[in-house]
Structures are given as C-alpha cells and as structure tokens.
Design an enzyme around this catalytic site. Structure first.
Site, PDB file in Angstrom:
ATOM      1  N   ARG A  38       0.837  -1.211   0.000  1.00 12.43           N
ATOM      2  CA  ARG A  38       0.000   0.000   0.000  1.00 12.43           C
ATOM      3  C   ARG A  38       0.869   1.258   0.000  1.00 12.43           C
ATOM      4  O   ARG A  38       0.566   2.234  -0.708  1.00 12.43           O
ATOM      5  CB  ARG A  38      -0.921   0.000   1.219  1.00 12.43           C
ATOM      6  CG  ARG A  38      -1.763   1.261   1.363  1.00 12.43           C
ATOM      7  CD  ARG A  38      -2.725   1.135   2.529  1.00 12.43           C
ATOM      8  NE  ARG A  38      -3.492   2.356   2.704  1.00 12.43           N
ATOM      9  CZ  ARG A  38      -3.178   3.334   3.545  1.00 12.43           C
ATOM     10  NH1 ARG A  38      -2.095   3.207   4.305  1.00 12.43           N
ATOM     11  NH2 ARG A  38      -3.925   4.416   3.652  1.00 12.43           N
ATOM     12  N   SER A  44      -6.754   2.428   0.121  1.00 11.23           N
ATOM     13  CA  SER A  44      -6.880   2.109   1.546  1.00 11.23           C
ATOM     14  C   SER A  44      -6.797   0.596   1.739  1.00 11.23           C
ATOM     15  O   SER A  44      -6.888  -0.185   0.786  1.00 11.23           O
ATOM     16  CB  SER A  44      -8.211   2.628   2.092  1.00 11.23           C
ATOM     17  OG  SER A  44      -9.294   1.890   1.542  1.00 11.23           O
ATOM     18  N   ASN A 102     -16.479  -2.916   7.627  1.00  4.01           N
ATOM     19  CA  ASN A 102     -15.167  -2.632   8.225  1.00  4.01           C
ATOM     20  C   ASN A 102     -15.320  -1.661   9.384  1.00  4.01           C
ATOM     21  O   ASN A 102     -15.785  -0.543   9.204  1.00  4.01           O
ATOM     22  CB  ASN A 102     -14.240  -2.049   7.149  1.00  4.01           C
ATOM     23  CG  ASN A 102     -12.797  -1.977   7.618  1.00  4.01           C
ATOM     24  OD1 ASN A 102     -12.503  -2.019   8.812  1.00  4.01           O
ATOM     25  ND2 ASN A 102     -11.882  -1.866   6.672  1.00  4.01           N
ATOM     26  N   GLY A 107     -11.598  -6.209  11.024  1.00  2.00           N
ATOM     27  CA  GLY A 107     -11.136  -5.508  12.216  1.00  2.00           C
ATOM     28  C   GLY A 107      -9.928  -4.637  11.936  1.00  2.00           C
ATOM     29  O   GLY A 107      -9.458  -4.498  10.801  1.00  2.00           O
ATOM     30  N   HIS A 113     -25.805 -21.013   6.513  1.00  2.00           N
ATOM     31  CA  HIS A 113     -25.502 -22.445   6.431  1.00  2.00           C
ATOM     32  C   HIS A 113     -26.377 -23.171   5.408  1.00  2.00           C
ATOM     33  O   HIS A 113     -26.091 -24.314   5.034  1.00  2.00           O
ATOM     34  CB  HIS A 113     -25.668 -23.103   7.804  1.00  2.00           C
ATOM     35  CG  HIS A 113     -24.660 -24.179   8.068  1.00  2.00           C
ATOM     36  ND1 HIS A 113     -24.282 -25.098   7.117  1.00  2.00           N
ATOM     37  CD2 HIS A 113     -23.923 -24.473   9.170  1.00  2.00           C
ATOM     38  CE1 HIS A 113     -23.388 -25.916   7.617  1.00  2.00           C
ATOM     39  NE2 HIS A 113     -23.134 -25.559   8.862  1.00  2.00           N
ATOM     40  N   ASP A 137     -21.450 -24.265   3.305  1.00  2.00           N
ATOM     41  CA  ASP A 137     -21.029 -25.181   4.363  1.00  2.00           C
ATOM     42  C   ASP A 137     -19.733 -24.679   4.999  1.00  2.00           C
ATOM     43  O   ASP A 137     -19.020 -23.840   4.440  1.00  2.00           O
ATOM     44  CB  ASP A 137     -20.827 -26.587   3.797  1.00  2.00           C
ATOM     45  CG  ASP A 137     -22.144 -27.217   3.367  1.00  2.00           C
ATOM     46  OD1 ASP A 137     -23.171 -26.908   4.006  1.00  2.00           O
ATOM     47  OD2 ASP A 137     -22.133 -28.006   2.402  1.00  2.00           O
TER      48      ASP A 137
END
Length: 540
Positions: A358, A370, A462, A486, A513, A517
C-alpha cells in the site's frame, strides 16, 4: 439517417416515465452527451442524455406527459430530413395504447363508488420513491394550504427507507388540502395533498379518498405551531451569470437560492456530475468580510442548552420517532437473523506485505488506496474461485450469481447504507478506491440512488478505523455471506521460531448455512488470506 429514441427504462421496475422537463427544443443541434430531458421514473427524477449527434427533429412526449417504456420520445437526424415514415410506424401502436387506456378509464369510472373529483382538481397520493418503499414520512412541507403551485415546484421533502427525496408537483393550481403533516408517516398511496382551482370544495375527497388501516401518530401541536410561524416568502428570479452554459441544480436548490438571492453561478455543486443540491446552497457563503466576521460572533452568543437538574432516583425517557431508514434496517436485519442460520469463521491475516505494498502504491501520482480497498478487491477475486459463496437461497433452488457485486457498508447518521460496486472483480485497486470514496460521501449526504444500493452479491463491513479488533455482522440478504474486518494491530508474532513484532488483522466471515457449508467458508477465507498476505497476486 434519423434515429428514433424511445422512453428509456431507467430503473429495474420502471414501466412508464414522466418527462419532467425538456432541456432542448425542436431544431436544436445535439451532441453526444448532451442532456435531452429530465425524466421522472418510479424511483427518482434523472437526467437523460443523448448518445447520438444531429438535429432534434421531433419531440414525441411533451413536458408533464406520462408514457410507457419504449414509446417514441424523440427523433434525432440530419437537418431537414424526412421522418414521416418513422412517425407513421410509431403512430399505430400509440393509438392502440390510447384506445386501451380510454377503455380502461371508462370501465373504472362506471364501477367506482368513490366521490367524484371536481373538474381541474388533482388528488396526489404518497408516491413510491424506491423499489422497497412501503410507507413514507413527510420530512418538510415547502408549500402550505392556500399557496399557488406551479408545475415543477417542490411540494415537500419525503423520507423513504433509503433516502430523503424532493417531491415535485406536475400540476398547476392552489394547494387546497394537505393530508399528511410534517413528521407524519403514511403508507404508499395514502392521500398526500389536493391541488385545484382556488375555492374548490374538496371536503368529500378529504373524507373519502383514502382509508388507512391505523391512525398516524404525530405531535400535531408542534406541527401547527410550525405552520403558523412559517413566514411566506415570494420567489424571485435567480440571478445567473451569463456564462453561456446551463447551470445544473436541483429544483429545491434553485428555490432556496431564489429566496436567499444567491447567484447559482458562484455556487460549487457537490452532487453527481457537479449538480448543485440543497446543502450546497445552504452552506454557501458570499465572499464578503461582513459575513465571515459576523458568523463566529453569532455562534458565540448562542448559549448552550443546560438540562434541568433531575433528583436522584427519578426516571425519565425521551422518545424519538424511528426514521424510515431505521425501520427498514430493523425489518431487513431481523428477517435475516431469524431466517438464515448464521455461523462464523475467523482468521488472522499477516498484513506486513499489504502495508508495504500500500505504501508503494500510494507513492504513485494521483493514487490513494486504503486497506479496505485491498480487502474488497481480495474478496471479489476469492469469490470468483469460490462461487458457492456468491449465491442466494430460495425455497426452490440455490441461485449462483455469475457476476460479482460487492456491497460496502457505510455508517450514516440515521443508520447504515450499503452502496454497491458493480462487477467488482473487473475493477483495479485505484478504481475501487475512487468509487468507494464517491459512494460513501454521497451515502452520508443521502444522495445515493436506489439502484446504487441494490444488487449486491457479497458484503464487506469494516470497523477497523474505530479500533475494533474483531466482530460479527448480520448477513445482508439475499447474500449468503458478509465479511467483518477488524483493525490492524501491532503485536508479537512467531516467525521461523523467533518472536518478532508483526502487524495482523482479524476478519470474520458470517455464512448462511443453507448455502455455504463450513468447509466452503474456510476455503474462501484461505484464498482471501493468500491474496491479502501477497498483494502482488491481486495485480496478476
């Protein structure tokens, strides 16, 4: 050779459109990219541009008229060209449509038991301003009962589940009745207003035109006071500098500029394609010393609001009406959480190479990427390798999306919006960065169109910029998964048997689900991790 231009389909649910305003006239020279008209769809009023060059030889739908999609809108060709054959070809289907419409009108009139509408009176109902709108809130009335209304005047600002939009009149007359006051909420097709000749008795229409299933609650005393204290101002012509070009501004921005005597040619537009919108006019400050020196003084004289002391042990509440956006968020997320069996997978990504890459990318001229842009790009590429994650569940079948449209969650004052990047896998990192910045800015100003917030096949949320290290998200239906990102954290890590300082980031994939899977979700995260830990592979 002359080209026939039909009424375009400007939204996925549009069946007919209204020509709000023609910006050119018959005989004008047209260049590719010129704005021909402003067309009102079932979702918004949009500018319609020409993809052809030539002379405007014919206008098929006049201002204020409504026509179905694909009906003759205009003809562009060489000056003096004979277009009689083209007009004759289009006349037959139009005549048949008019005949059917008249037949339907007669049938409805003969069976209707509602109050007859007096001549010249127009009943205006709560419009459906987005494809998911079920009810709307009148944020502000810009006209009051007794005001003269002209076609094109903005009647009110209406808050939908996605944005606050200007609602303009397509009729001339006097505003005889307001059915939904400021701050009130009502379903689509509820009686909004009545416009007609001054002095017309519309008591029968007020009583019987609309039936609602439940009373609408609102603070009517506050609304009444607001109406009584509102000062009537007469619109004055806006002084526009003679630049030889058209100034693109919304009708509401023009009205506010007229009331304040602001020269629109001196206002910088922040809307799409430089269009001047409401907030541009309201925040405009003339280049005079008096204004700049007076503003701080006024701010200093405003005393802060001091709350009255409440004795210990006393309980009190303040009720704030839920916005349409908050109601829509509650409805969609509740449906997702209670219908889709969520499970969560978390991995920790080494971001050392991503940080270095970056830094090198952003050293290039006019480039700004970013970490979120890198995550979005990596997700799009991982989805291409794991199509099972790019799916939608239905009771009959699982739908595999052949396209990849990543939605990016954006926090706004009223809640959360998810603008969408169409065909994200085909975009470069810089293109993603530019597009996300534009969409996020307009999302916070409530200027996104419904189309820009629909059609996602996967979503990224985010919260790293707030220092959140790990969290889970609710799936944005009908997607099958959403990625929670995070913050990048500096911490001790083990590399080659040695403890060193590293930079890691946790990401959590929430999966439905029914379609994804556990092994499939895990393989998707492995691919995502490979892209983020080796960003050069995303450039291949």
């Amino acid at each position: 050779m002359a080209t026939v231009i039909n009424m375009p389909r400007l939204s996925d649910t549009m069946e007919e459109g209204v020509v709000a305003k023609w910006l050119v006239k018959k005989g004008d020279k047209i260049s590719e990219g010129d704005i021909l008209a402003e067309i009102e769809t079932d979702k918004a009023t949009m500018e319609f541009e020409s993809f052809y060059e030539g002379t405007l030889l014919h206008i098929g739908i006049e201002e204020g008229e409504t026509a179905p999609v694909d009906q003759l809108l205009a003809i562009i060709g060489d000056e003096g060209e004979d277009i009689s054959d083209l007009l004759n070809k289009s006349a037959a289907p139009v005549a048949e449509a008019v005949k059917e419409e008249k037949s339907a009108t007669v049938s409805v009139a003969s069976t209707s038991e509602t109050t007859a509408i007096p001549e010249g009176v127009e009943v205006i109902k709560m419009p459906r301003l987005s494809d998911t709108m079920e009810e709307g809130t009148v944020a502000t009335w810009l006209k009051k009962v007794g005001d003269v209304v002209e076609e094109g005047d903005i009647l009110a600002e209406i808050e939908t589940d996605k944005a606050t939009m200007e609602f303009e009149s397509f009729y001339d007359g006097v505003l005889l009745h307001i059915g939904i006051e400021d701050g009130q909420t009502a379903p689509v097709d509820a009686l909004l207003a009545i416009i007609g000749p001054e002095g017309t008795d519309v008591s029968g229409l007020k009583d019987g035109a609309v039936a609602t299933s439940a009373p609408i609650k609102a603070d009517t005393s506050a609304t009444q006071t607001k109406t009584e204290t509102k000062t009537k101002t007469e619109a004055t012509p806006v002084v526009v500098a003679n630049t030889g070009g058209r100034i693109f501004a919304s009708p509401l921005a023009k009205k506010i500029a007229a009331d304040k005597g602001i020269d629109l040619s001196k206002v910088k537009g922040t809307g799409e394609n430089g269009r001047i919108v409401k907030k541009d006019v309201e925040s405009f400050t003339p280049a005079t010393t008096a204004v700049t020196t007076d503003a701080p003084a006024k701010e200093q004289t405003t005393a802060p609001v001091v709350q009255t002391f409440v004795p210990a042990g006393e309980e009190s509440f303040e009720e704030v009406n839920n916005s349409q956006m908050r109601k829509a968020i509650a409805k969609s997320l509740s449906a997702s959480k209670f219908s889709a069996p969520h499970y969560y997978l978390t991995i920790e990504v080494d971001m050392q190479n991503a940080m270095a890459s970056r830094k090198n990318i952003n050293e290039l001229p006019d480039t700004k990427v970013s970490f979120n842009d890198m995550v979005v790009k990596a997700c799009a590429m991982a989805l291409r390798k794991h199509p099972q994650v790019n799916t939608q569940w239905t009771d009959a079948a699982t739908r595999y999306a052949k396209h990849i449209n990543v939605g990016v969650a954006v926090a706004v004052p009223d809640g959360l919006l998810v603008p969408v990047l169409p065909f994200t896998d085909q975009m470069s990192l810089t293109q993603i960065g530019t597009k996300v910045k534009d969409l996020a800015g307009r999302a916070r100003n409530k200027k996104l169109t419904p189309q820009e917030m629909s059609g996602s096949t996967f979503t990224v949320s985010n919260l790293g910029m707030f220092g959140i290290q790990e969290f889970t998200s609710i799936i944005n239906q009908p997607n099958s998964a959403i990625l929670s990102v995070g913050a990048i954290v500096q911490k001790p890590v083990v590399k080659d048997g040695q403890i060193v300082v590293g930079n890691t980031m946790k990401v959590t994939l929430a999966c439905d689900h029914r379609t994804v899977d556990g092994a499939t979700g895990a393989q998707f995260l492995q691919t995502l991790q490979q892209y983020l830990e080796n960003p050069v592979t995303m450039l291949a």
